[in-house]
Design a protein around this motif. Structure first.
Motif, PDB file in Angstrom:
ATOM      1  N   ALA A   1     -10.435  47.055  28.684  1.00  0.00           N
ATOM      2  CA  ALA A   1     -10.872  45.880  28.539  1.00  0.00           C
ATOM      3  C   ALA A   1      -9.545  44.817  28.346  1.00  0.00           C
ATOM      4  O   ALA A   1      -8.629  45.200  28.264  1.00  0.00           O
ATOM      5  CB  ALA A   1     -11.858  45.631  27.253  1.00  0.00           C
ATOM      6  N   SER A   2      -9.885  43.489  28.394  1.00  0.00           N
ATOM      7  CA  SER A   2      -8.620  42.545  28.358  1.00  0.00           C
ATOM      8  C   SER A   2      -8.323  42.564  27.031  1.00  0.00           C
ATOM      9  O   SER A   2      -8.874  42.730  26.147  1.00  0.00           O
ATOM     10  CB  SER A   2      -9.208  41.262  28.729  1.00  0.00           C
ATOM     11  OG  SER A   2     -10.066  40.689  27.891  1.00  0.00           O
ATOM     12  N   GLU A   3      -6.980  42.213  26.965  1.00  0.00           N
ATOM     13  CA  GLU A   3      -6.292  41.972  25.710  1.00  0.00           C
ATOM     14  C   GLU A   3      -6.956  41.162  24.515  1.00  0.00           C
ATOM     15  O   GLU A   3      -7.023  41.347  23.577  1.00  0.00           O
ATOM     16  CB  GLU A   3      -4.904  41.774  26.012  1.00  0.00           C
ATOM     17  CG  GLU A   3      -3.987  42.834  26.275  1.00  0.00           C
ATOM     18  CD  GLU A   3      -2.824  42.516  26.630  1.00  0.00           C
ATOM     19  OE1 GLU A   3      -1.851  41.821  25.949  1.00  0.00           O
ATOM     20  OE2 GLU A   3      -1.884  43.057  27.453  1.00  0.00           O
ATOM     21  N   GLU A   4      -7.418  39.928  25.353  1.00  0.00           N
ATOM     22  CA  GLU A   4      -8.182  39.186  24.718  1.00  0.00           C
ATOM     23  C   GLU A   4      -9.517  39.571  23.890  1.00  0.00           C
ATOM     24  O   GLU A   4      -9.713  39.461  22.588  1.00  0.00           O
ATOM     25  CB  GLU A   4      -8.696  37.955  25.557  1.00  0.00           C
ATOM     26  CG  GLU A   4      -8.988  36.586  25.023  1.00  0.00           C
ATOM     27  CD  GLU A   4      -9.466  35.771  26.019  1.00  0.00           C
ATOM     28  OE1 GLU A   4      -9.273  35.946  27.350  1.00  0.00           O
ATOM     29  OE2 GLU A   4     -10.291  34.795  25.854  1.00  0.00           O
ATOM     30  N   ASN A   5     -10.214  40.531  24.798  1.00  0.00           N
ATOM     31  CA  ASN A   5     -11.406  40.832  24.111  1.00  0.00           C
ATOM     32  C   ASN A   5     -11.163  42.104  23.102  1.00  0.00           C
ATOM     33  O   ASN A   5     -11.813  42.348  22.180  1.00  0.00           O
ATOM     34  CB  ASN A   5     -12.170  41.484  25.442  1.00  0.00           C
ATOM     35  CG  ASN A   5     -13.064  40.649  26.168  1.00  0.00           C
ATOM     36  OD1 ASN A   5     -13.365  39.427  25.610  1.00  0.00           O
ATOM     37  ND2 ASN A   5     -13.820  41.093  27.288  1.00  0.00           N
ATOM     38  N   LEU A   6     -10.156  42.837  23.569  1.00  0.00           N
ATOM     39  CA  LEU A   6      -9.699  43.768  22.547  1.00  0.00           C
ATOM     40  C   LEU A   6      -9.470  43.159  20.951  1.00  0.00           C
ATOM     41  O   LEU A   6      -9.687  43.720  20.004  1.00  0.00           O
ATOM     42  CB  LEU A   6      -8.572  44.669  23.219  1.00  0.00           C
ATOM     43  CG  LEU A   6      -8.972  45.720  24.362  1.00  0.00           C
ATOM     44  CD1 LEU A   6      -7.532  45.812  24.965  1.00  0.00           C
ATOM     45  CD2 LEU A   6     -10.020  46.714  23.871  1.00  0.00           C
ATOM     46  N   ILE A   7      -8.748  42.184  21.220  1.00  0.00           N
ATOM     47  CA  ILE A   7      -8.380  41.510  19.710  1.00  0.00           C
ATOM     48  C   ILE A   7      -9.537  40.873  19.131  1.00  0.00           C
ATOM     49  O   ILE A   7      -9.956  41.078  17.977  1.00  0.00           O
ATOM     50  CB  ILE A   7      -7.278  40.281  20.164  1.00  0.00           C
ATOM     51  CG1 ILE A   7      -5.891  40.916  20.568  1.00  0.00           C
ATOM     52  CG2 ILE A   7      -7.066  39.523  18.972  1.00  0.00           C
ATOM     53  CD1 ILE A   7      -4.938  39.874  21.115  1.00  0.00           C
ATOM     54  N   GLU A   8     -10.215  40.373  19.987  1.00  0.00           N
ATOM     55  CA  GLU A   8     -11.607  39.870  19.244  1.00  0.00           C
ATOM     56  C   GLU A   8     -12.427  40.951  18.925  1.00  0.00           C
ATOM     57  O   GLU A   8     -13.005  40.978  17.663  1.00  0.00           O
ATOM     58  CB  GLU A   8     -12.329  38.995  20.519  1.00  0.00           C
ATOM     59  CG  GLU A   8     -13.628  38.562  20.032  1.00  0.00           C
ATOM     60  CD  GLU A   8     -13.787  37.876  18.637  1.00  0.00           C
ATOM     61  OE1 GLU A   8     -12.713  36.972  18.527  1.00  0.00           O
ATOM     62  OE2 GLU A   8     -14.829  37.408  18.293  1.00  0.00           O
ATOM     63  N   ALA A   9     -12.610  42.202  19.697  1.00  0.00           N
ATOM     64  CA  ALA A   9     -13.673  43.204  19.312  1.00  0.00           C
ATOM     65  C   ALA A   9     -13.117  43.871  17.873  1.00  0.00           C
ATOM     66  O   ALA A   9     -13.849  44.130  17.147  1.00  0.00           O
ATOM     67  CB  ALA A   9     -13.400  44.150  20.526  1.00  0.00           C
ATOM     68  N   PHE A  10     -11.768  44.097  17.820  1.00  0.00           N
ATOM     69  CA  PHE A  10     -11.453  44.785  16.734  1.00  0.00           C
ATOM     70  C   PHE A  10     -11.341  44.001  15.309  1.00  0.00           C
ATOM     71  O   PHE A  10     -11.438  44.508  14.322  1.00  0.00           O
ATOM     72  CB  PHE A  10     -10.041  45.578  16.974  1.00  0.00           C
ATOM     73  CG  PHE A  10     -10.256  46.820  17.598  1.00  0.00           C
ATOM     74  CD1 PHE A  10     -10.791  47.988  17.020  1.00  0.00           C
ATOM     75  CD2 PHE A  10      -9.886  46.781  18.990  1.00  0.00           C
ATOM     76  CE1 PHE A  10     -10.895  49.089  17.566  1.00  0.00           C
ATOM     77  CE2 PHE A  10     -10.267  48.039  19.744  1.00  0.00           C
ATOM     78  CZ  PHE A  10     -10.773  49.094  19.177  1.00  0.00           C
ATOM     79  N   LYS A  11     -11.191  42.556  15.706  1.00  0.00           N
ATOM     80  CA  LYS A  11     -11.410  41.596  14.562  1.00  0.00           C
ATOM     81  C   LYS A  11     -12.905  41.696  14.009  1.00  0.00           C
ATOM     82  O   LYS A  11     -13.254  41.748  12.942  1.00  0.00           O
ATOM     83  CB  LYS A  11     -11.563  40.161  15.233  1.00  0.00           C
ATOM     84  CG  LYS A  11     -11.048  39.143  14.028  1.00  0.00           C
ATOM     85  CD  LYS A  11     -10.536  37.785  14.417  1.00  0.00           C
ATOM     86  CE  LYS A  11     -11.472  36.862  14.599  1.00  0.00           C
ATOM     87  NZ  LYS A  11     -11.124  35.710  15.446  1.00  0.00           N
ATOM     88  N   ARG A  12     -13.959  41.712  15.114  1.00  0.00           N
ATOM     89  CA  ARG A  12     -15.203  42.062  14.675  1.00  0.00           C
ATOM     90  C   ARG A  12     -15.645  43.236  13.768  1.00  0.00           C
ATOM     91  O   ARG A  12     -16.324  43.372  13.188  1.00  0.00           O
ATOM     92  CB  ARG A  12     -16.080  41.886  16.089  1.00  0.00           C
ATOM     93  CG  ARG A  12     -16.155  40.528  16.542  1.00  0.00           C
ATOM     94  CD  ARG A  12     -17.131  40.492  17.742  1.00  0.00           C
ATOM     95  NE  ARG A  12     -17.019  39.523  18.596  1.00  0.00           N
ATOM     96  CZ  ARG A  12     -17.769  39.326  19.631  1.00  0.00           C
ATOM     97  NH1 ARG A  12     -18.858  40.111  20.161  1.00  0.00           N
ATOM     98  NH2 ARG A  12     -17.576  38.195  20.477  1.00  0.00           N
ATOM     99  N   VAL A  13     -15.035  44.330  14.533  1.00  0.00           N
ATOM    100  CA  VAL A  13     -15.088  45.615  13.791  1.00  0.00           C
ATOM    101  C   VAL A  13     -14.616  45.450  12.562  1.00  0.00           C
ATOM    102  O   VAL A  13     -15.325  45.958  11.355  1.00  0.00           O
ATOM    103  CB  VAL A  13     -14.326  46.675  14.606  1.00  0.00           C
ATOM    104  CG1 VAL A  13     -14.352  48.051  13.908  1.00  0.00           C
ATOM    105  CG2 VAL A  13     -14.996  47.019  15.964  1.00  0.00           C
ATOM    106  N   LYS A  14     -13.511  45.183  12.380  1.00  0.00           N
ATOM    107  CA  LYS A  14     -12.833  44.772  10.657  1.00  0.00           C
ATOM    108  C   LYS A  14     -13.763  44.125   9.959  1.00  0.00           C
ATOM    109  O   LYS A  14     -14.134  44.742   8.999  1.00  0.00           O
ATOM    110  CB  LYS A  14     -11.488  44.079  10.905  1.00  0.00           C
ATOM    111  CG  LYS A  14     -10.873  44.140   9.415  1.00  0.00           C
ATOM    112  CD  LYS A  14      -9.595  43.487   9.703  1.00  0.00           C
ATOM    113  CE  LYS A  14      -8.626  43.148   8.401  1.00  0.00           C
ATOM    114  NZ  LYS A  14      -7.623  42.420   8.629  1.00  0.00           N
ATOM    115  N   ASN A  15     -14.446  42.952  10.306  1.00  0.00           N
ATOM    116  CA  ASN A  15     -15.279  42.157   9.547  1.00  0.00           C
ATOM    117  C   ASN A  15     -16.549  42.789   9.081  1.00  0.00           C
ATOM    118  O   ASN A  15     -17.185  42.727   7.943  1.00  0.00           O
ATOM    119  CB  ASN A  15     -15.518  40.772  10.350  1.00  0.00           C
ATOM    120  CG  ASN A  15     -14.406  39.803  10.297  1.00  0.00           C
ATOM    121  OD1 ASN A  15     -13.457  40.131   9.597  1.00  0.00           O
ATOM    122  ND2 ASN A  15     -14.154  39.005  11.233  1.00  0.00           N
ATOM    123  N   ALA A  16     -17.007  43.454  10.186  1.00  0.00           N
ATOM    124  CA  ALA A  16     -18.314  44.431  10.130  1.00  0.00           C
ATOM    125  C   ALA A  16     -18.177  45.360   8.959  1.00  0.00           C
ATOM    126  O   ALA A  16     -18.919  45.622   8.141  1.00  0.00           O
ATOM    127  CB  ALA A  16     -18.906  45.048  11.360  1.00  0.00           C
TER     128      ALA A  16
END
Ligand code: PMP
Ligand code: GLU
Length: 398
Positions: A378-393
């Motif tokens: 996936a794009s770097e942008e999406n990866l950064i956002e995705a793992f931010k969401r995982v961390k928050n969840a």
């Protein structure tokens, strides 16, 4: 209602495909889901391969059925690739081209397994191996491995798992889902064991061959004592960003290829003619895009490993290939979200989807119920956002 067959009832739905479907359904409802579930490159198929397909269509030469096991010129191109990349000598009679590597694997299992036969599968494994074995009413013998051992089996474990009923050992290196890559020395140690048990054949799934960060790809078929007992499975999906084109192939002793040709002739016939022709260009043409994909995946791997480090209580190996991270998230099992318990990886994957809007696949279907698989295709942008969401969840679990 018509009851489904005992054969179908033995098989579970593909965990990867199920998660991708759930993620699509949520997206269709307007939710901004980042899907790291399905293992497929997010790149387009290289232009020169598409051009070859367009020319094939316009030539009018590819409108008819192809030979069941594939066109001769494609089989010759596959032999050339196997010599060039793997120093393996095969002839067209050793090659069967199929509708994806998934069909190549199914062809071998269905053609050779009887009820009671055993197939050794080091765990974690790709989800479809055990299900295809179960389809044949054969028995899976799992070899457990740990994150501390980089999810690799040892020669001792392999030897212990072998019985007179063992017919196949099947594994992928680079591995889906762990990214582990067996070294020449490790493969050699397996060969030494296998030399003692000539009835055991190896299905070497090499579909991630070109996504290897460690060095040169090693196939067990390169060991002379194994060549006649190995079925090399490979395909265009991963290294050439051609998942939808559905081209996989195997290289095997001629009698094995002949059996799979017979089976395929009753199930799907030859795979798509235009895709077969374009695959010749993919294999023999410019390899630079494949190398560019590898470098992009390596950059993303490092990015994702860094992002995972920022999340507490995550244990992860450093994947040497493929495009997945497979962290152990069991520290979060037994916690609650708003009174709802997260019992296991299946619950956690659903929680990450519904609460974090990130689709990933529970490790249960991969034989590692403490882990979750995230694809970093996936794009770097999406990866950064995705793992931010995982961390928050994850931080919301108590
Ligand atoms: N083997 C492994 C390890 C895979 O990850 C996949 C993923 N698709 C396959 C085989 C099947 O590949 P294909 O798309 O060519 O059927
Ligand atoms: N092999 C990919 C995966 O593991 C694609 C989906 C599938 O065929 O299972 O996600």
């Amino acid at each position: 209602m018509l009851p489904t067959s005992d054969t179908l009832n033995r098989v579970s739905e593909s965990a990867t495909i199920k998660m991708a479907q759930l993620s699509r359904e949520l997206s269709a409802k307007g939710v901004n889901v980042i899907s790291l579930s399905l293992g497929e490159p997010d790149f387009n198929t290289p232009k020169h391969i598409k051009e070859a397909a367009k020319q094939a269509i316009d030539s009018g030469k590819y409108d008819s059925y192809s030979p069941i096991a594939g066109y001769l010129d494609l089989k010759q191109a596959i032999c050339e690739k196997l010599k060039r990349d793997n120093n393996l000598d095969y002839k067209p009679e050793n090659i069967v081209v199929s509708t994806g590597a998934k069909q190549s694997l199914a062809n071998v299992f269905i053609s050779f397994l009887n009820e009671g036969d055993e197939v050794i599968i080091p765990a974690p494994f790709w989800v479809s191996y055990p299900e295809q074995v179960k389809l044949c009413n054969a028995t899976c013998v799992y070899i457990p491995t740990t994150v501390d051992a980089d999810f690799k089996m040892t020669a001792e474990q392999l030897e212990k798992a072998i019985t007179p009923k063992t017919k196949f050992l099947v594994y992928s290196s680079p591995s889906n889902p762990t990214g582990s890559v067996y070294s020449r020395e490790e493969i050699e140690s397996f060969v030494k064991v296998l030399e003692k048990y000539p009835q055991v054949h190896v299905i070497s799934d090499e579909i991630y061959e070109h996504i290897n960060y460690k060095g040169k790809h090693i196939s067990i078929a390169e060991f002379p004592s194994m060549k006649d007992r190995t079925i090399v499975v490979n395909g265009q999906a991963k290294g050439y960003a051609m998942t939808g084109w559905r081209i996989g192939y195997m290289a095997a002793p001629a009698y094995i290829a002949k059996a799979c040709d017979k089976l395929q002739g009753q199930i799907t016939s030859g795979t798509n003619s235009v895709a077969q022709h374009a695959t010749i260009t993919a294999l023999l043409g410019d390899q630079a895009p494949t190398e560019a994909f590898r470098l992009a995946f390596l950059k993303r791997r490092d990015l994702v490993l860094g992002l995972l480090k920022e999340i507490p209580n995550v244990k992860c190996n450093v994947p040497d290939g493929a495009f997945y991270v497979f962290p152990d998230l069991s520290a979060y099992f037994g916690k609650d979200f708003n009174g709802e318990p997260i019992k296991d990886a299946d619950d956690l994957a659903l929680y990450l989807l519904h609460e974090g809007h990130v689709a990933a696949v529970s490790g249960t279907g991969f034989g590692a119920p403490e882990c979750i698989r995230f694809s970093y295709a996936a794009s770097e942008e999406n990866l950064i956002e995705a793992f931010k969401r995982v961390k928050n969840a994850l931080a919301k679990l108590v």
